[in-house]
Design an enzyme around this catalytic site. Structure first.
Site, mmCIF file in Angstrom:
data_model
loop_
_atom_site.group_PDB
_atom_site.id
_atom_site.type_symbol
_atom_site.label_atom_id
_atom_site.label_comp_id
_atom_site.label_asym_id
_atom_site.label_seq_id
_atom_site.Cartn_x
_atom_site.Cartn_y
_atom_site.Cartn_z
ATOM 1 N N TRP A 181 35.906 43.502 30.759
ATOM 2 C CA TRP A 181 36.569 44.302 31.792
ATOM 3 C C TRP A 181 36.871 45.667 31.210
ATOM 4 O O TRP A 181 37.332 45.777 30.069
ATOM 5 C CB TRP A 181 37.882 43.655 32.250
ATOM 6 C CG TRP A 181 38.676 44.576 33.134
ATOM 7 C CD1 TRP A 181 38.458 44.837 34.453
ATOM 8 C CD2 TRP A 181 39.792 45.394 32.740
ATOM 9 N NE1 TRP A 181 39.369 45.767 34.917
ATOM 10 C CE2 TRP A 181 40.191 46.128 33.879
ATOM 11 C CE3 TRP A 181 40.477 45.590 31.534
ATOM 12 C CZ2 TRP A 181 41.256 47.026 33.853
ATOM 13 C CZ3 TRP A 181 41.533 46.484 31.511
ATOM 14 C CH2 TRP A 181 41.923 47.192 32.648
ATOM 15 N N GLU A 222 34.214 41.159 34.794
ATOM 16 C CA GLU A 222 35.385 41.133 35.683
ATOM 17 C C GLU A 222 35.514 42.465 36.401
ATOM 18 O O GLU A 222 35.496 43.534 35.787
ATOM 19 C CB GLU A 222 36.640 40.860 34.851
ATOM 20 C CG GLU A 222 37.939 40.839 35.629
ATOM 21 C CD GLU A 222 39.130 40.577 34.735
ATOM 22 O OE1 GLU A 222 40.251 40.454 35.274
ATOM 23 O OE2 GLU A 222 38.961 40.507 33.502
ATOM 24 N N LYS A 224 37.467 45.075 39.435
ATOM 25 C CA LYS A 224 38.822 45.431 39.848
ATOM 26 C C LYS A 224 38.748 46.440 40.979
ATOM 27 O O LYS A 224 37.850 47.280 41.007
ATOM 28 C CB LYS A 224 39.612 46.009 38.666
ATOM 29 C CG LYS A 224 41.121 46.119 38.909
ATOM 30 C CD LYS A 224 41.860 46.437 37.627
ATOM 31 C CE LYS A 224 43.363 46.454 37.852
ATOM 32 N NZ LYS A 224 44.117 46.701 36.614
ATOM 33 N N HIS A 258 42.823 41.323 41.364
ATOM 34 C CA HIS A 258 41.916 42.466 41.287
ATOM 35 C C HIS A 258 41.204 42.785 42.583
ATOM 36 O O HIS A 258 40.145 43.427 42.584
ATOM 37 C CB HIS A 258 40.884 42.231 40.177
ATOM 38 C CG HIS A 258 41.434 42.455 38.815
ATOM 39 N ND1 HIS A 258 40.649 42.625 37.705
ATOM 40 C CD2 HIS A 258 42.709 42.555 38.362
ATOM 41 C CE1 HIS A 258 41.402 42.812 36.640
ATOM 42 N NE2 HIS A 258 42.664 42.757 37.020
ATOM 43 N N HIS A 282 40.495 34.241 36.280
ATOM 44 C CA HIS A 282 41.763 34.619 35.683
ATOM 45 C C HIS A 282 42.801 34.438 36.775
ATOM 46 O O HIS A 282 42.812 35.170 37.764
ATOM 47 C CB HIS A 282 41.753 36.078 35.205
ATOM 48 C CG HIS A 282 41.198 36.239 33.829
ATOM 49 N ND1 HIS A 282 41.262 37.441 33.139
ATOM 50 C CD2 HIS A 282 40.581 35.375 32.995
ATOM 51 C CE1 HIS A 282 40.698 37.287 31.954
ATOM 52 N NE2 HIS A 282 40.281 36.054 31.841
ATOM 53 N N ASP A 290 47.879 44.379 41.492
ATOM 54 C CA ASP A 290 47.597 43.624 40.268
ATOM 55 C C ASP A 290 48.767 43.732 39.303
ATOM 56 O O ASP A 290 48.708 44.403 38.283
ATOM 57 C CB ASP A 290 46.322 44.171 39.624
ATOM 58 C CG ASP A 290 45.973 43.445 38.337
ATOM 59 O OD1 ASP A 290 46.224 42.237 38.265
ATOM 60 O OD2 ASP A 290 45.460 44.089 37.415
ATOM 61 N N ASP A 292 50.384 41.087 37.831
ATOM 62 C CA ASP A 292 50.385 40.052 36.793
ATOM 63 C C ASP A 292 51.734 39.364 36.632
ATOM 64 O O ASP A 292 52.259 39.232 35.525
ATOM 65 C CB ASP A 292 49.926 40.653 35.457
ATOM 66 C CG ASP A 292 48.448 40.988 35.472
ATOM 67 O OD1 ASP A 292 47.656 40.101 35.792
ATOM 68 O OD2 ASP A 292 48.094 42.144 35.174
ATOM 69 N N ASP A 322 46.277 34.716 33.343
ATOM 70 C CA ASP A 322 46.387 36.121 32.931
ATOM 71 C C ASP A 322 47.594 36.760 33.597
ATOM 72 O O ASP A 322 47.524 37.200 34.740
ATOM 73 C CB ASP A 322 45.109 36.874 33.285
ATOM 74 C CG ASP A 322 45.139 38.327 32.810
ATOM 75 O OD1 ASP A 322 46.089 38.715 32.117
ATOM 76 O OD2 ASP A 322 44.193 39.073 33.141
#
Length: 415
Positions: A181, A222, A224, A258, A282, A290, A292, A322
């Site tokens: 990523w 990955e 986004k 993402h 993830h 995003d 997290d 993640d």
């Protein structure tokens, strides 16, 4: 067998679910535990601020400052979460001997030997991520940079990580998921969207061209939708990622933070599995973006788990978590998130998917809705408690007592 579990077992048997078999199957599902929750994505190779749109919020005491502290915290979490695990590392967690240093384009397997020793002693495989952020050469674009010196530096980093990923697989005997990523993009509307993506594709090709054992290393890409400071254009968009992985035969990785807030990864899993032999995830919790957050047992988490199980291809899906939260006890954050995702998998495994599919195919949507809703009040909690008992980990909220003790005896002394 306690009475609570016996009653739950009988209840699920009435709909054709063997709870003993479910418990044994759940034990075998590896969940990749992300090391960066323990130290706020700091790593050990660069002493500076996070970059690449990555931020942690909060300043809860007890952050891991050294490899030994991080490993101790991981061990504490492993003691509180039953089932199979993998360890998910970023390249910035290289461990150097005193007086030694290698820049990211020159890291070698030896810089991760202590992690291999740690994983092998615990019977875990290792997953890996090149670190294209938090570095002086990551202040702008990386693999998509028009500066050939910068681009080549990051290509070499990716190549080095591919060699390290194969080393992990060889040493542990377990395939390594290596996820790429990059945080490349622009804050405002770009004049040229095509060229950065063309350079990114070229860089990825150059990384993969060094050759590797595809049975041992599952290279993922990955995507986004946007990032902080990259609001208008992200080089590695979902469309780019999907086109690249399908054309190169590598593995798509979806992070459920993402995408656009109105998109859900649970709806994408079935489509991706139709066209990919493998899929990587993830799992996180995004709050409007995003962000997290620590995984809760919310609707989308349960829906992701449902799609994993209902597909019948759970062995083809690499599951990693993640998130990173510095506002609460980090060990608790790890543990709560891990246990919540296992609960979601358990609920999915306790669902009579074939019966529900038959109702859907018959067009009996009324009964389908009724059964879906009734299943929500089935005694899965009793099965979860039995699962924890059989795994030898704390049942219910009693795990928190261990975390409070660990904070008092270990974390509080990190000043």
């Amino acid at each position: 067998m306690n009475q609570e579990y016996a009653l739950a077992k009988a209840k699920y048997e009435s709909i054709g679910i063997d709870t003993d078999a479910v418990i044994e199957n759940l034990k075998k599902v590896p969940v990749s535990m992300h090391c960066w929750q323990g130290d706020d994505v700091g790593g050990f190779d660069f002493d500076g601020a996070l970059s690449g749109g990555i931020q942690t919020t909060g300043n809860y005491p007890g952050k891991a400052r050294t490899p030994d502290e991080l490993m101790a915290d991981i061990d504490k979490v492993l003691s509180l979460d039953g089932g199979a695990h993998k360890l998910n590392l970023h390249a910035c967690y290289a461990i150097f001997e005193k007086g030694e240093y290698a820049d990211r384009d020159a890291i070698e397997p030896k810089h991760f030997a202590k992690w291999v020793e740690f994983a092998k002693e615990r019977g875990m495989g290792i997953d890996f991520n090149p670190t294209f952020f938090s570095h002086p050469k990551a202040n702008g674009l990386t693999l998509s940079s028009p500066d050939e010196e910068i681009r080549k530096f990051w290509v070499r980093h990716g190549q080095a990580c591919l060699r390290i990923a194969e080393y992990f697989a060889n040493e542990t005997g377990i395939p390594c998921v290596m996820n790429i990523w990059i945080p490349d993009g622009y804050k405002d509307i770009p004049a040229d969207r095509y060229s950065p993506r063309a350079r990114f594709a070229k860089s990825l090709d150059e990384i993969l061209d060094i050759g590797y054992d595809r049975e041992k290393v599952l290279v993922c890409l990955e995507s986004k939708v946007f990032g902080i400071g990259l609001e208008s254009y992200t080089v590695g968009s979902a469309e780019f990622g999907l086109g690249y992985v399908l054309s190169r035969g590598i593995v798509p990785l979806m992070d459920n933070g993402h995408y656009h807030p109105t998109e859900v990864v649970s709806d994408k899993i079935s489509s991706m599995l139709l066209f990919s032999k493998k899929l990587a995830l993830h799992v996180t919790r995004s709050v409007r973006w995003d962000s997290d957050h620590v995984i809760r047992l919310d609707d989308e988490t349960k829906e992701i788990a449902k799609e994993i199980v209902a597909s019948g291809r759970i062995d083809d899906i690499a599951i990693a978590l993640d998130y990173f939260d510095a506002s609460i006890n980090r060990v608790a954050a790890w543990t709560i998130g891990l246990r919540n995702f296992r609960k979601a998998l358990l609920i999915a495994m306790l669902t009579p998917h074939e019966q529900l599919k038959a109702l859907q195919n018959e067009g009996n949507y009324t009964e389908l809705m009724m059964r879906d809703e009734e299943l929500k009040s089935y005694p899965w909690g009793a099965v979860w408690n039995e699962y924890c008992e059989r795994c030898g980990v704390a049942v219910g909220e009693s795990f928190y007592d261990d975390i409070v003790k660990y904070e008092k005896e270990v974390l509080s002394k990190r000043v």
